[in-house]
Motif scaffolding. Sequence first.
Motif, PDB file in Angstrom:
ATOM      1  N   UNK A   1      41.079 -14.812 -42.223  1.00 48.20           N
ATOM      2  CA  UNK A   1      41.812 -14.535 -43.461  1.00 48.20           C
ATOM      3  C   UNK A   1      43.322 -14.621 -43.300  1.00 48.20           C
ATOM      4  N   UNK A   2      43.834 -14.158 -42.165  1.00 47.54           N
ATOM      5  CA  UNK A   2      45.276 -14.249 -41.954  1.00 47.54           C
ATOM      6  C   UNK A   2      45.750 -15.691 -41.987  1.00 47.54           C
ATOM      7  N   UNK A   3      44.994 -16.562 -41.335  1.00 46.22           N
ATOM      8  CA  UNK A   3      45.353 -17.980 -41.296  1.00 46.22           C
ATOM      9  C   UNK A   3      45.068 -18.673 -42.632  1.00 46.22           C
ATOM     10  N   UNK A   4      44.004 -18.246 -43.293  1.00 48.01           N
ATOM     11  CA  UNK A   4      43.682 -18.783 -44.618  1.00 48.01           C
ATOM     12  C   UNK A   4      44.809 -18.460 -45.607  1.00 48.01           C
ATOM     13  N   UNK A   5      45.316 -17.242 -45.530  1.00 44.78           N
ATOM     14  CA  UNK A   5      46.425 -16.853 -46.402  1.00 44.78           C
ATOM     15  C   UNK A   5      47.659 -17.703 -46.169  1.00 44.78           C
ATOM     16  N   UNK A   6      47.927 -18.038 -44.906  1.00 46.47           N
ATOM     17  CA  UNK A   6      49.071 -18.898 -44.613  1.00 46.47           C
ATOM     18  C   UNK A   6      48.848 -20.308 -45.140  1.00 46.47           C
TER      19      UNK A   6
ATOM     20  N   UNK B   1      40.808  -1.463 -34.933  1.00 48.48           N
ATOM     21  CA  UNK B   1      42.056  -1.640 -35.674  1.00 48.48           C
ATOM     22  C   UNK B   1      42.226  -3.127 -35.975  1.00 48.48           C
ATOM     23  N   UNK B   2      42.234  -3.487 -37.248  1.00 51.01           N
ATOM     24  CA  UNK B   2      42.311  -4.893 -37.632  1.00 51.01           C
ATOM     25  C   UNK B   2      43.601  -5.550 -37.149  1.00 51.01           C
ATOM     26  N   UNK B   3      44.652  -4.760 -36.944  1.00 51.09           N
ATOM     27  CA  UNK B   3      45.921  -5.308 -36.480  1.00 51.09           C
ATOM     28  C   UNK B   3      45.963  -5.481 -34.964  1.00 51.09           C
ATOM     29  N   UNK B   4      44.936  -4.968 -34.287  1.00 47.81           N
ATOM     30  CA  UNK B   4      44.906  -5.061 -32.818  1.00 47.81           C
ATOM     31  C   UNK B   4      43.515  -5.494 -32.344  1.00 47.81           C
ATOM     32  N   UNK B   5      43.045  -6.568 -32.921  1.00 45.63           N
ATOM     33  CA  UNK B   5      41.720  -7.057 -32.562  1.00 45.63           C
ATOM     34  C   UNK B   5      41.714  -7.545 -31.115  1.00 45.63           C
ATOM     35  N   UNK B   6      40.798  -7.022 -30.336  1.00 43.99           N
ATOM     36  CA  UNK B   6      40.711  -7.419 -28.938  1.00 43.99           C
ATOM     37  C   UNK B   6      39.856  -8.667 -28.751  1.00 43.99           C
ATOM     38  N   UNK B   7      38.954  -8.911 -29.690  1.00 41.12           N
ATOM     39  CA  UNK B   7      38.102 -10.090 -29.596  1.00 41.12           C
ATOM     40  C   UNK B   7      38.850 -11.292 -30.154  1.00 41.12           C
ATOM     41  N   UNK B   8      38.773 -12.424 -29.473  1.00 43.07           N
ATOM     42  CA  UNK B   8      39.458 -13.617 -29.955  1.00 43.07           C
ATOM     43  C   UNK B   8      38.625 -14.330 -31.003  1.00 43.07           C
ATOM     44  N   UNK B   9      39.240 -15.181 -31.831  1.00 42.97           N
ATOM     45  CA  UNK B   9      38.479 -15.929 -32.832  1.00 42.97           C
ATOM     46  C   UNK B   9      37.456 -16.845 -32.157  1.00 42.97           C
ATOM     47  N   UNK B  10      36.336 -17.048 -32.811  1.00 40.62           N
ATOM     48  CA  UNK B  10      35.335 -17.968 -32.275  1.00 40.62           C
ATOM     49  C   UNK B  10      35.839 -19.409 -32.381  1.00 40.62           C
ATOM     50  N   UNK B  11      35.259 -20.319 -31.598  1.00 40.62           N
ATOM     51  CA  UNK B  11      35.614 -21.735 -31.748  1.00 40.62           C
ATOM     52  C   UNK B  11      35.414 -22.240 -33.175  1.00 40.62           C
ATOM     53  N   UNK B  12      34.334 -21.800 -33.820  1.00 44.12           N
ATOM     54  CA  UNK B  12      34.083 -22.239 -35.196  1.00 44.12           C
ATOM     55  C   UNK B  12      35.166 -21.742 -36.133  1.00 44.12           C
ATOM     56  N   UNK B  13      35.563 -20.479 -35.985  1.00 39.91           N
ATOM     57  CA  UNK B  13      36.616 -19.916 -36.832  1.00 39.91           C
ATOM     58  C   UNK B  13      37.897 -20.726 -36.711  1.00 39.91           C
ATOM     59  N   UNK B  14      38.315 -20.992 -35.479  1.00 39.00           N
ATOM     60  CA  UNK B  14      39.567 -21.727 -35.286  1.00 39.00           C
ATOM     61  C   UNK B  14      39.464 -23.165 -35.771  1.00 39.00           C
TER      62      UNK B  14
ATOM     63  N   UNK C   1      37.621 -24.288 -38.182  1.00 37.17           N
ATOM     64  CA  UNK C   1      37.628 -24.256 -39.638  1.00 37.17           C
ATOM     65  C   UNK C   1      39.042 -24.035 -40.179  1.00 37.17           C
ATOM     66  N   UNK C   2      39.663 -22.942 -39.748  1.00 33.12           N
ATOM     67  CA  UNK C   2      40.944 -22.588 -40.346  1.00 33.12           C
ATOM     68  C   UNK C   2      42.055 -23.540 -39.917  1.00 33.12           C
ATOM     69  N   UNK C   3      41.954 -24.103 -38.710  1.00 32.82           N
ATOM     70  CA  UNK C   3      42.970 -25.067 -38.289  1.00 32.82           C
ATOM     71  C   UNK C   3      42.902 -26.338 -39.125  1.00 32.82           C
TER      72      UNK C   3
ATOM     73  N   UNK D   1      46.067 -27.627 -41.227  1.00 41.99           N
ATOM     74  CA  UNK D   1      46.561 -28.989 -41.044  1.00 41.99           C
ATOM     75  C   UNK D   1      46.677 -29.705 -42.387  1.00 41.99           C
ATOM     76  N   UNK D   2      45.666 -29.548 -43.243  1.00 45.06           N
ATOM     77  CA  UNK D   2      45.736 -30.169 -44.568  1.00 45.06           C
ATOM     78  C   UNK D   2      46.856 -29.561 -45.403  1.00 45.06           C
ATOM     79  N   UNK D   3      47.068 -28.254 -45.272  1.00 48.30           N
ATOM     80  CA  UNK D   3      48.128 -27.596 -46.041  1.00 48.30           C
ATOM     81  C   UNK D   3      49.494 -28.183 -45.712  1.00 48.30           C
TER      82      UNK D   3
END
Length: 263
Positions: free
Chosen positions: A48-53, A96-109, A111-113, A117-119
Motif C-alpha cells: 500500500x505504501x508503494x501503491x500510494x506513491x 507495528x506497521x511502521x516497523x515491519x520486520x518481514x520483508x516484502x515477498x517477491x510477488x509483492x515487489x 507487482x508494485x514495482x 514504473x508505469x507511473x
Amino acid sequence: MTFSAQAWERAQPWYEAVLAHPFIQELGLGSLDRSVFVRYLADDAHYLGRYGRALATTAARWPDPSGAAVIARFAAGAVDAERLLHASLLERDGIDIERLEVEPTPTCLAYVNSLQADAVLAPPAVALAGLLPCFRIYAELGRHFAGMLETEPEHPYAEWLRTYGDPDFAERTRRAETLADEQAVADPSVLEGMHAAYARAARFEWMFWDAAWRGETWPVPGGTGHRDAPAGCGSAESSATLDASGPSVALVAPRRHDTSSGG
C-alpha cells in the motif's frame, strides 16, 4: 463499451480464480488461519505504501487538473484509510506497521514495482489502468461478502470485510474507472497499453493472494528453493499457467503443522 467495462470483462477468469482461491474461500468462511491472514496483511502494508506513491506520481502527471485532484485524493485518503485498517489489525498481533520486520515477498515487489514504473514512464492513462484492478477486485470482494456480516456479525474478519464492502469504496472505484474511460476516449492510441496494464495487474492480484497462502519467501544462498514458511503458518503447493486468457491452476490444500505430538 467503455474501457473499464471491457477490461473487467476480459479479467473475469482471473476474478473467478480469486474467488475460488482457498485463501479467499477460507477468509469468507472465517476459517482462515490467523497467521496466514497476518502474513497477508504485512505484505499488503508494504504494497500500500508503494501503491500510494504510484497514485501520487500518476496524479502529478495527469493531463486534466480536476482528474489529477481526484487521483491525488485517492493517494492521500483511500490508501491512508486502508493503512489505518492494516495498522489496527496488525497491532492486535503485536506488530507495528511502521516497523515491519518481514520483508516484502517477491510477488509483492514485482507487482508494485511494475505499477511504479508505469507511473513514471508510461502514459498517465496506462498508469491508472494498471492501478484499477486493485480498486475493482477489492470492491467486488466486498460486495460478494456483504451478506456475510448480516448473518455472522461476529465474523473474525468482519472489520476487513466491512471496509471493502463500504459503498464509499465502491464509489471511489467507479470514479477512478471513469477517469480512465475518459482518457481512453480522448486518446485511443493508449488503449492497447491500458488493456495490457490492466490485465497484468489482474493477474498480479491473484498471485498476491497465492503468495500469502503459500508463505512465499526469498530463496537463500546455496538453497534449492524458498525458505520454509514461519512455524504455525499454512502453506500450499500451487502451480499456475499465467497467461492473459486466464489462470490454469492446480492447488493442493494447505499443509498445517501437526501439533498433536508436540511439534
